[in-house]
Motif scaffolding. Structure first.
Motif, PDB file in Angstrom:
ATOM      1  N   PHE A 171     -42.399  34.973  39.330  1.00 51.13           N
ATOM      2  CA  PHE A 171     -43.378  34.884  38.296  1.00 51.13           C
ATOM      3  C   PHE A 171     -42.796  35.519  37.198  1.00 51.13           C
ATOM      4  O   PHE A 171     -43.218  35.646  36.047  1.00 51.13           O
ATOM      5  CB  PHE A 171     -44.665  35.380  38.811  1.00 51.13           C
ATOM      6  N   HIS A 172     -41.831  36.357  37.344  1.00 56.19           N
ATOM      7  CA  HIS A 172     -41.409  37.310  36.230  1.00 56.19           C
ATOM      8  C   HIS A 172     -41.051  36.763  34.876  1.00 56.19           C
ATOM      9  O   HIS A 172     -41.415  37.501  33.800  1.00 56.19           O
ATOM     10  CB  HIS A 172     -40.042  38.353  36.887  1.00 56.19           C
ATOM     11  N   PRO A 227     -40.657  40.974  45.622  1.00 58.26           N
ATOM     12  CA  PRO A 227     -41.767  42.012  45.939  1.00 58.26           C
ATOM     13  C   PRO A 227     -42.091  41.551  47.317  1.00 58.26           C
ATOM     14  O   PRO A 227     -42.604  40.306  47.754  1.00 58.26           O
ATOM     15  CB  PRO A 227     -42.842  41.611  44.777  1.00 58.26           C
ATOM     16  N   CYS A 258     -38.294  43.823  38.582  1.00 55.35           N
ATOM     17  CA  CYS A 258     -38.721  42.475  39.083  1.00 55.35           C
ATOM     18  C   CYS A 258     -37.968  41.326  39.191  1.00 55.35           C
ATOM     19  O   CYS A 258     -38.103  40.468  40.096  1.00 55.35           O
ATOM     20  CB  CYS A 258     -40.018  42.101  38.294  1.00 55.35           C
ATOM     21  N   LEU A 292     -46.611  41.900  33.001  1.00 53.37           N
ATOM     22  CA  LEU A 292     -46.651  43.232  33.538  1.00 53.37           C
ATOM     23  C   LEU A 292     -44.952  43.331  34.137  1.00 53.37           C
ATOM     24  O   LEU A 292     -44.573  44.343  34.632  1.00 53.37           O
ATOM     25  CB  LEU A 292     -47.538  43.457  34.861  1.00 53.37           C
ATOM     26  N   VAL A 293     -44.332  42.560  33.764  1.00 56.19           N
ATOM     27  CA  VAL A 293     -42.996  42.610  34.261  1.00 56.19           C
ATOM     28  C   VAL A 293     -42.415  43.753  33.935  1.00 56.19           C
ATOM     29  O   VAL A 293     -42.289  44.740  32.860  1.00 56.19           O
ATOM     30  CB  VAL A 293     -42.198  41.290  33.617  1.00 56.19           C
ATOM     31  N   CYS A 303     -47.103  41.825  44.832  1.00 59.29           N
ATOM     32  CA  CYS A 303     -46.740  42.457  43.423  1.00 59.29           C
ATOM     33  C   CYS A 303     -46.992  43.972  43.689  1.00 59.29           C
ATOM     34  O   CYS A 303     -48.137  44.329  43.829  1.00 59.29           O
ATOM     35  CB  CYS A 303     -47.599  41.998  42.569  1.00 59.29           C
ATOM     36  N   PRO A 304     -45.821  44.813  43.643  1.00 58.68           N
ATOM     37  CA  PRO A 304     -45.977  46.194  43.448  1.00 58.68           C
ATOM     38  C   PRO A 304     -46.720  46.725  42.660  1.00 58.68           C
ATOM     39  O   PRO A 304     -47.557  47.983  42.435  1.00 58.68           O
ATOM     40  CB  PRO A 304     -44.880  46.852  43.842  1.00 58.68           C
ATOM     41  N   PHE A 305     -47.153  46.017  41.291  1.00 51.60           N
ATOM     42  CA  PHE A 305     -47.531  46.902  40.240  1.00 51.60           C
ATOM     43  C   PHE A 305     -49.098  46.086  39.993  1.00 51.60           C
ATOM     44  O   PHE A 305     -49.748  46.069  38.903  1.00 51.60           O
ATOM     45  CB  PHE A 305     -47.006  46.337  39.025  1.00 51.60           C
ATOM     46  N   CYS A 343     -38.744  38.432  41.826  1.00 49.74           N
ATOM     47  CA  CYS A 343     -40.159  37.884  41.874  1.00 49.74           C
ATOM     48  C   CYS A 343     -40.262  36.661  40.800  1.00 49.74           C
ATOM     49  O   CYS A 343     -39.598  36.607  39.826  1.00 49.74           O
ATOM     50  CB  CYS A 343     -41.265  38.715  41.048  1.00 49.74           C
ATOM     51  N   HIS A 351     -53.104  39.895  42.119  1.00 48.28           N
ATOM     52  CA  HIS A 351     -51.564  39.504  41.429  1.00 48.28           C
ATOM     53  C   HIS A 351     -51.864  39.114  39.935  1.00 48.28           C
ATOM     54  O   HIS A 351     -52.831  38.211  39.739  1.00 48.28           O
ATOM     55  CB  HIS A 351     -51.071  38.060  42.306  1.00 48.28           C
ATOM     56  N   PRO A 352     -51.009  39.433  39.240  1.00 50.33           N
ATOM     57  CA  PRO A 352     -51.011  39.037  37.796  1.00 50.33           C
ATOM     58  C   PRO A 352     -51.357  37.289  37.381  1.00 50.33           C
ATOM     59  O   PRO A 352     -52.033  37.059  36.724  1.00 50.33           O
ATOM     60  CB  PRO A 352     -49.736  39.435  37.396  1.00 50.33           C
ATOM     61  N   CYS A 381     -44.573  36.675  33.603  1.00 56.23           N
ATOM     62  CA  CYS A 381     -45.401  37.769  33.860  1.00 56.23           C
ATOM     63  C   CYS A 381     -45.785  38.837  32.765  1.00 56.23           C
ATOM     64  O   CYS A 381     -44.500  39.396  32.239  1.00 56.23           O
ATOM     65  CB  CYS A 381     -44.956  38.569  35.088  1.00 56.23           C
TER      66      CYS A 381
HETATM   67  S1  SF4 Z   1     -43.667  41.650  41.004  1.00 55.60           S
HETATM   68 FE1  SF4 Z   1     -43.194  42.047  38.682  1.00 55.60          FE
HETATM   69  S2  SF4 Z   1     -43.058  39.951  37.974  1.00 55.60           S
HETATM   70 FE2  SF4 Z   1     -43.734  39.625  39.732  1.00 55.60          FE
HETATM   71  S3  SF4 Z   1     -46.022  39.773  39.283  1.00 55.60           S
HETATM   72 FE3  SF4 Z   1     -45.741  41.825  39.725  1.00 55.60          FE
HETATM   73  S4  SF4 Z   1     -45.232  42.624  37.955  1.00 55.60           S
HETATM   74 FE4  SF4 Z   1     -45.177  40.605  37.611  1.00 55.60          FE
END
Ligand code: SF4
Ligand SMILES: Nc1ncnc2c1ncn2[C@@H]1O[C@H](COP(=O)(O)OP(=O)(O)O)[C@@H](O)[C@H]1O
Ligand SMILES: [Mg+2]
Lengths: 319, 337
Positions: free
Chosen positions: A277-278, A293, A288, A283-284, A306-308, A275, A241-242, A281
């Motif tokens: 955390f966006h 997520p 998001c 990586l947003v 987190c899909p990313f 999310c 997770h970021p 984040c």
């Molecule tokens: S879902 Fe989006 S905002 Fe949330 S942690 Fe993952 S990349 Fe960051």
């Protein structure tokens, strides 16, 4: 042993509803140790209060279940966990009543929740005081809280948590109020005592170093949601997770608290959509802010919300 | 603990010393010239000089002060200017009457006020809380002379179930004096009829006298309990699975009443001064009625004696309150060290 399933907790406040926990799912297996880690205000204490059955007045639990030894302690009042789960609170100075002796306070709980006579209880408690290495264990029963140092009080509270032979002990940042040397001693003691008795342990902390020393598994909490969960080793070695990655990236020694990320945990009354955390984040992505997520399973019980999670973090975020 | 109690007693001594000194100063201030007061309006200068010499009023002031001090310590408070009888005789008879009344009132105020405050706090903003607030406000707002007369009208006149005035039925007579407290003496004499009669006579004045105290004790207990309920250790005790009743009635209450107990010391002063009015209305043969008589007849000796005795009682009560506080909260005794 203990499993929390989709637990949401809300409290009505002057500034609207505080969404303190949202769909939190985690479990502690019999004899296992789970650490819950997260910044101050992310809902760690509220989680423990829900488990212990001491949520404040006016709290709503719109969804979720807490199964302890097979029974839902939220739905079934008779199954309340009060007295059946050992609790080591955060502040050893404020958690004991100043006008009763240490013995009187713990014996009162034993009267309700431990088998045997008062004499049995006293003998057992003196033995526990010896196990937690309190000086002069017999005399300690009749001393008042102010006659103990902070570290001694935390030992006392550990003894109290074990007094009714619980199968599960929950601890809320039990070393935060103590100096570093005392912290280390208390952690060692806690580990040794729970391991020797085969107890399950749910350990809350904002300190990854402490967590790594005590827990097999970890759940990272962010703004009332679980961000990542897995074996402590796996999460520390390969955080996905970021948020977790930034925490660990900021603090390679893993023994510093979680304040190195720009921005702050959102107020419980103003949780961001999607999310949580966006806003912080690196990586947003466009989606998001809309989609919550889902928890994605990775290898061997490791899961991340987190899909990313596979994308690399941009360099400055790790600086 | 024993050291703490000793300290409290020693600390009360200077206050008592000051009190005795004050009574001396008052004997010199209230009558502009004590000799003239004693000798009467028509006295000749020779008679005045003779009286000054006889009462030591011609001696230096410090010597008179020492003499006064010595007399007070030996229990000699002089004789009433009005009746000529030793003031101490009256006091010995009247002090227990007042103390019996105030103690019973205090007992009622505490015995009802503490549970009321506790229930109000546990029922925060509920019906019991509102009722308690009503009683608190009422208890402080209602004038005691009005309440006394209403009680007399209802219970003594209309319903005729309780006596109108006095300390005991004249036909029965007082129990043989041992302590001067009729409740105790009637028990010692094995006279249940006297005990019942004493209680019947106590009922209306004690209820009248206790009400303001009950109100403030309930208020302090309520806020103390509410404050204590916020503490971490209450949460901890709940998690540890304490019984609900025990948690509230013992665990929380003991913390909460430390403030209440401190209040009782102050309250006692209010009770004693309240007793003056109540005794007058109920014709209670205590210090209050004596003080009123003394004021009306300008009997300064009697007045000083009452001041002194009340001061001593007050000091004793405050030592007791301090000790009670230390027994409830062990940190009180520690802090003083
Ligand atoms: S879902 Fe989006 S905002 Fe949330 S942690 Fe993952 S990349 Fe960051
Ligand atoms: N009784 C309450 N009323 C309103 N908000 C609360 C209450 N208790 C906690 N909160 C809020 O819930 C969030 C989580 O608190 P807490 O569980 O104590 O977090 P942590 O233990 O992780 O620091 C915080 O934002 C806090 O302000
Ligand atoms: Mg907390």
């Amino acid at each position: 042993m203990l499993s929390v399933e989709g637990l949401s907790v809300r409290i009505g406040t002057g500034r609207g509803q505080a969404r303190i926990l949202d769909e939190v799912t985690l479990s502690v297996p019999r004899g296992g140790t789970l650490g819950v880690v997260g910044e101050s205000g992310c809902g760690k204490s509220t989680l423990l209060r829900a488990i212990l059955g001491i949520l404040p007045r006016g709290t709503q639990v719109p969804a979720g279940a807490i199964l302890f030894e097979g029974r839902d302690i939220l739905a079934d009042r008779a199954a309340s966990a009060r007295g059946r789960i050992g609790f080591i609170p955060q502040d050893p100075y404020l958690s004991l009543n100043p006008v009763f002796t240490a013995g009187a306070q713990i014996l009162e709980a034993m009267r309700h929740h431990a088998p045997g006579t008062r004499r049995d209880h006293k003998a057992k408690l003196a033995e526990l005081f010896r196990a937690v290495q309190l000086p002069d264990p017999e005399a300690a029963l009749d001393k008042y809280p102010h006659e103990f140092s902070g570290g001694q009080r935390q030992r006392l509270l550990i003894a109290a948590a074990l007094a009714c032979d619980p199968a599960l002990v929950v601890a809320d940042e039990p070393t935060t109020a103590l100096d570093v040397t005392t912290q280390r001693e208390i952690l060692a003691l806690l580990r040794q005592l729970t391991a020797a008795r085969g107890l399950s342990l749910l350990f809350v902390t904002h300190d990854f170093g402490v967590l790594a020393a005590v827990c097999e598994r970890v759940a990272v909490l962010y703004a009332g949601r679980v961000a990542e969960t897995g074996l402590t080793r796996a999460v520390l070695d390969d955080p996905r997770h970021p948020y977790t990655r930034m925490l660990l990236g900021c603090h390679p020694d893993r023994a510093v608290d979680l304040t190195g990320i720009p921005g702050t945990v959102p107020a419980a009354t103003a949780q961001p959509a999607g999310c949580r955390f966006h806003p912080r984040c690196p990586l947003v992505q466009p989606g998001c802010a809309r989609e919550v997520p889902p928890m994605l399973p990775l290898a061997e019980g490791h899961a991340v919300a987190c899909p990313f999670h596979a994308l690399p973090l941009p360099e400055p975020a790790l600086a | 603990m024993a050291r703490y109690i000793l300290r409290r007693i020693l600390l009360a001594l200077p206050a008592l010393f000051g009190l005795v000194l004050l009574t001396f100063v008052l004997t010199r201030v209230i009558p502009a010239d004590p000799a003239a007061t004693l000798a009467g309006d028509a006295a000749t200068p020779a008679q005045l000089a003779e009286i000054r010499a006889r009462y030591g009023l011609d001696r230096p002031l410090w010597e008179q002060a020492v003499t006064h001090m010595r007399q007070v310590l030996s229990g000699d408070l002089g004789s009433s200017i009005f009746s000529g009888r030793p003031v101490m005789e009256e006091i010995v008879f009247r002090l227990p009457a007042t103390l019996e009344l105030t103690f019973v009132a205090l007992l009622l105020a505490t015995g009802l006020g503490v549970p009321l405050g506790l229930l109000a706090a546990l029922n925060h903003n509920g019906p019991i809380d509102h009722l308690a607030r009503l009683i608190s406000v009422g208890g402080l707002a209602i004038a005691s002379f009005w309440l006394a007369i209403m009680l007399q009208l209802i219970f003594a006149m209309d319903l005729d179930v309780l006596p109108l005035r006095g300390r005991i039925d004249v036909a029965l007579g007082a129990p043989p004096t041992v302590t001067g407290f009729f409740l105790v003496d009637s028990l010692l004499a094995g006279r249940l009829d006297l005990l019942v009669d004493t209680l019947r006579h106590l009922a209306l004045p004690a209820v009248t006298l206790c009400l303001p105290g009950l109100a403030s004790i309930a208020r302090f207990t309520r806020s103390g309990v509410l404050e204590t309920l916020q503490k971490d250790f209450v949460l901890y005790a709940q998690a540890a699975g304490y019984g609900r009743v025990r948690l509230a009635a013992i665990y929380v209450l003991r913390n909460a009443v430390t403030v209440t107990v401190a209040q009782i010391g102050l309250l006692f002063g209010a009770l004693i001064s309240g007793a003056v009015a109540v005794e007058a209305i109920f014709d209670w043969p205590g210090l209050g009625t004596y003080a009123v008589q003394a004021i009306l007849s300008a009997d300064y000796k009697a007045l000083l004696a009452v001041t002194l005795v009340v001061g001593v009682v007050y000091a004793v009560v405050n030592v007791l309150v301090d000790v009670a506080q230390a027994l409830i909260d062990p940190r009180v005794a520690e802090q003083v060290k």
